[in-house]
Design an enzyme around this catalytic site. Structure first.
Site, PDB file in Angstrom:
ATOM      1  N   HIS A  71      16.912 -33.238  73.822  1.00  0.00           N
ATOM      2  CA  HIS A  71      16.493 -34.354  73.396  1.00  0.00           C
ATOM      3  C   HIS A  71      15.174 -34.814  74.126  1.00  0.00           C
ATOM      4  CE1 HIS A  71      20.767 -34.534  72.201  1.00  0.00           C
ATOM      5  NE2 HIS A  71      19.953 -34.513  71.230  1.00  0.00           N
TER       6      HIS A  71
ATOM      7  N   CYS B 214      26.632 -40.634  72.110  1.00  0.00           N
ATOM      8  CA  CYS B 214      26.744 -41.728  72.731  1.00  0.00           C
ATOM      9  C   CYS B 214      27.169 -42.619  71.481  1.00  0.00           C
ATOM     10  CB  CYS B 214      25.268 -42.417  73.108  1.00  0.00           C
ATOM     11  SG  CYS B 214      24.127 -42.265  71.795  1.00  0.00           S
TER      12      CYS B 214
ATOM     13  N   ASP C 297      17.205 -34.120  65.889  1.00  0.00           N
ATOM     14  CA  ASP C 297      18.530 -33.616  65.999  1.00  0.00           C
ATOM     15  C   ASP C 297      19.543 -34.247  65.217  1.00  0.00           C
ATOM     16  OD1 ASP C 297      20.707 -32.022  67.145  1.00  0.00           O
ATOM     17  OD2 ASP C 297      20.914 -33.263  68.903  1.00  0.00           O
TER      18      ASP C 297
ATOM     19  N   TYR D 153      22.301 -30.757  81.198  1.00  0.00           N
ATOM     20  CA  TYR D 153      21.910 -31.236  80.093  1.00  0.00           C
ATOM     21  C   TYR D 153      20.294 -31.515  80.224  1.00  0.00           C
ATOM     22  CZ  TYR D 153      21.078 -34.872  76.389  1.00  0.00           C
ATOM     23  OH  TYR D 153      20.538 -35.822  75.709  1.00  0.00           O
TER      24      TYR D 153
END
Ligand code: ADP
Ligand code: SF4
Length: 695
Positions: A173, A31, A266, A170
């Site tokens: 996360h 992002c 991450d 996806y």
């Protein structure tokens, strides 16, 4: 120039389903705070990365439906055809440079606000949303699941129409993605075929993968982004379950993009982990599938990248932050210029763009986010139109960046630094072990300057106003920095606290310079970013009893935006640092500090041997003021301008200082007015903004 023989393996193509990459450099989805709101800013930024040699350039997460609305965050959307022009803008920029474009489609499940859409959030089972505003997500019934599969399919088809080459499913996360929420027992308490045992919990992910392949798999590569460990032990995704999941889906996607969760693990800040820190968690994946594997690890060293490939850990070198800090990293390696890579320092200033919803910025790369709106390119800068010379006074981040960018423009530069080494505040702060990697800010620039014939650098050279004029440079940039105040003025205290015994109050610079401190120390944080906690950590490591006090409700509260906060909280507690929030310093006496509750003023006195206020800084602007008092003497020495930059102009972050130095260099002798400062994206007529259908 060609790559070092050992690095040639990095430039081999990799086949991903129906697509083939031109090399192994892969910008994973990340992002940026630009997304759908600043589409040209976003597209140009992605295009510059493709130009810099990344074989694959992906979007950030892209919401597939208004039930997954992350407002006020600024991410991508693909809710209907009206979103397509934004995507086409990016895809075209990426394709211009012969790179593949990837899109990370997402439904965020209960990790949404839906502030814009006002729709109830969806979840595997009914549960509170992540917004903590008394809002619950609805447990999905079978018709919701059917609809969700349709939304994913539609989004995949639209993605292909936009021209994307790689389409993501996806499930990573942690709490951020619905497909991952379905995998986890703590979110999925369903009793039907989508809940219970692992086969059932994986069912929806498998179906979405199959649907996506069926819809677009002939033309597009299908990537699965999956978090193999949440580092929560039995409570979260862990190695045993992850191995079963990878084993059961092994050959279904064309590419495995693997990492650890949550995002803070991450994109691990350098304070808490080094390059390649995910290897031990992800390395099993390549042994389980024949499909290519991409993973991240803040890779900036080509030797480490080669080692990852040769040892069979990864096929593609994934990068978000290293591609932000240096969009031309692949090209530099390919041209045998690895020593010129502007290495990411792991500060995570970039992630704040997402949290705060502004176009991302980067400490190392001042052009990040400015590619379109200011026309700044990370590797190109306009040549000087004159033979002017420039004196830069101060070799901190702003002075170093100004000197380097000025030299790139072709100016003759003199850089003068009072200390015996270049680096300014970066040098001081990186004396704290956890911040050591941040020294890359000064190391990179010091090295680059050493290669320049048009730059003369002097250390141990504190200049007076008289000496500045005597040097006779056409332009003078004052980059003399700032010093921490010891009078407690900060975000909470707008007036100084008087009467503190001077020997009780230690300036942060005293700790940073390694001066001896004895006994119990209070660190007082009214700055709210990283330094107070780093000093507290450093003192506790050195064996001091430490108490960290802040008037805020949370310690180091701005570090929530840099993914450091949870790590800081953990580390300080592990080190036994006492934490007192919601309290401000009232008075300091010999061996004690009195605190007052910020709400009711109730006082508490804490016995300490010293207090370190990390509250605010004051510009070191004495030299500038002196020069401004004698403007009539400038022309006698050929001086045309004197300009403050960096902290000496306005104290701020290291990123702001670098940016300030760069902006000075870019704008020297160029017309700058409000309209050329930056372009805004509000020209509805020239960009094809489409009205969406009612949803
Ligand atoms: P910034 O973040 O704006 O770059 P820093 O505080 O990191 O500011 O760096 C300022 C640098 O300027 C310090 O290294 C300091 O030693 C140096 N400096 C301050 N005054 C002078 C001076 N009169 N002559 C030369 N160098 C100076
Ligand atoms: Fe790296 Fe910091 Fe730049 Fe992010 S902001 S890319 S962490 S240097």
């Amino acid at each position: 120039m060609s790559p070092d023989e050992n690095h040639k393996i990095l430039f081999e193509p990799v086949k991903i389903g129906p697509k083939t990459t031109k090399n192994r450099f892969y910008q994973v989805p990340h992002c940026n705070g630009m997304g759908h709101r600043w589409p040209r800013t976003m597209a140009e930024m992605r295009g510059v990365k493709a130009e810099g040699g990344w074989a694959v350039v992906c979007t950030e997460e892209c919401s597939i439906h208004p039930t997954s609305d992350l407002t006020p965050a600024t991410l991508m959307r693909l809710w209907d055809d009206s979103d397509l022009p934004v995507h086409e803008l990016m895809v075209n920029k990426v394709h211009e440079h012969d790179a593949l474009a990837g899109i990370q489609l997402v439904h965020n499940g209960l990790s949404v606000s839906n502030y814009l859409s006002r729709m109830p959030a969806l979840a595997p089972s009914a549960a509170p949303t992540e917004t903590s505003n008394s809002t619950q997500a609805r447990g999905m019934d079978k018709s919701d699941i059917k609809a969700l599969r349709g939304w994913f399919r539609d989004a995949a088809l639209r993605s292909r129409r936009a021209g994307y080459d790689i389409i993501y499913v996806y499930a990573a996360h942690g709490i951020m993605t619905l497909l991952f929420q379905f995998l986890l027992k703590r979110f999925n308490q369903r009793t039907d075929e989508y809940g219970g045992n692992l086969t059932n919990r994986v069912r929806l992910l498998r179906e979405v993968l199959e649907d996506t392949k069926d819809a677009v798999g002939h033309d597009c590569a299908i990537a699965l982004r999956f978090a193999v460990d949440e580092l929560l032990g039995e409570d979260g995704m862990n190695k045993a379950e992850a191995q079963d999941i990878v084993g059961s889906l092994a050959e279904l996607p064309d590419l495995w993009d693997v990492n650890v969760a949550d995002w803070g693990n991450d994109s691990l800040p350098s304070r808490f982990g080094t390059e390649g820190s995910q290897e031990e968690y992800i390395k099993f994946v390549k042994q389980t599938t024949s499909k290519p594997v991409v993973g991240v690890g803040r890779f900036t060293s080509p030797d480490t990248m080669v080692s990852q490939i040769k040892r069979g850990v990864l096929d593609l070198i994934g990068a978000a932050r290293p591609s932000i800090a240096d969009p031309f990293l692949p090209n530099k390696i390919q041209q045998g210029r690895s020593d010129e890579i502007r290495e990411c320092i792991g500060c995570n200033m970039c992630t704040s763009g997402d949290f705060v919803a502004y176009p991302m910025r980067c400490t190392q790369n001042p052009t990040m986010g400015e590619e379109w709106r200011k026309g700044w390119h990370p590797e190109k800068i306009s040549k000087a139109a004159s033979n002017d010379s420039v004196l830069v006074v101060g070799g901190g981040p702003s002075g170093l960046e100004a000197a380097l960018a000025l030299s790139n423009r072709g100016y003759d530069v003199t850089l003068s630094e009072a200390a015996s080494e270049l680096g300014g505040r970066v040098l001081q702060e990186t004396s704290l072990k956890p911040l050591a990697e941040w020294k890359r800010v000064s190391d990179h620039r010091t090295y680059m300057l050493s290669t320049r014939s048009n730059v003369e650098t002097y250390v141990d050279s504190a200049l007076t106003a008289e000496q500045v004029l005597e040097l006779g440079c056409t332009h003078v940039a004052i980059a003399t920095g700032a010093r921490w105040q010891t009078n407690f003025i900060g975000a909470h205290h707008r007036q100084p606290i008087l009467g503190a015994p001077p020997e009780m109050v230690l300036a942060p610079e005293t700790i940073l310079s390694g001066s001896a401190v004895s006994g119990k120390v209070m660190v007082y944080d009214d700055d709210h970013y990283y330094l107070a906690s780093a000093i507290a950590e450093h003192l506790a490591e050195a064996g001091h009893e430490v108490v960290l006090v802040t008037p805020d409700a949370d310690i180091a509260s701005w570090t929530h935006n840099t993914l450091e906060n949870a790590h800081i909280q953990t580390r300080l507690r592990e080190l036994g640092v006492a934490i007192i929030c919601n309290h401000a310093v009232k008075s300091v006496k010999q061996k004690s500090v009195t605190l007052a509750c910020v709400y009711i003023g109730a006082e508490t006195t804490v016995g300490v041997d010293a207090i370190v206020p990390v509250t605010s800084r004051k510009s070191t602007d004495g030299l500038y003021s002196e020069l401004m008092e004698i403007p009539q003497q400038w022309s006698d020495h050929g001086v045309q301008s004197v300009t403050r930059i960096g902290d000496s102009f306005a104290p701020g972050t290291i990123a702001m200082a670098v940016y300030s130095g760069h902006a000075y260099a870019r704008n020297l002798n160029t017309p700058t007015d409000y309209h050329t400062l930056f372009k805004r994206e509000n020209d509805f007529d020239t960009h094809k903004f489409l009205e969406s259908p009612r949803i």
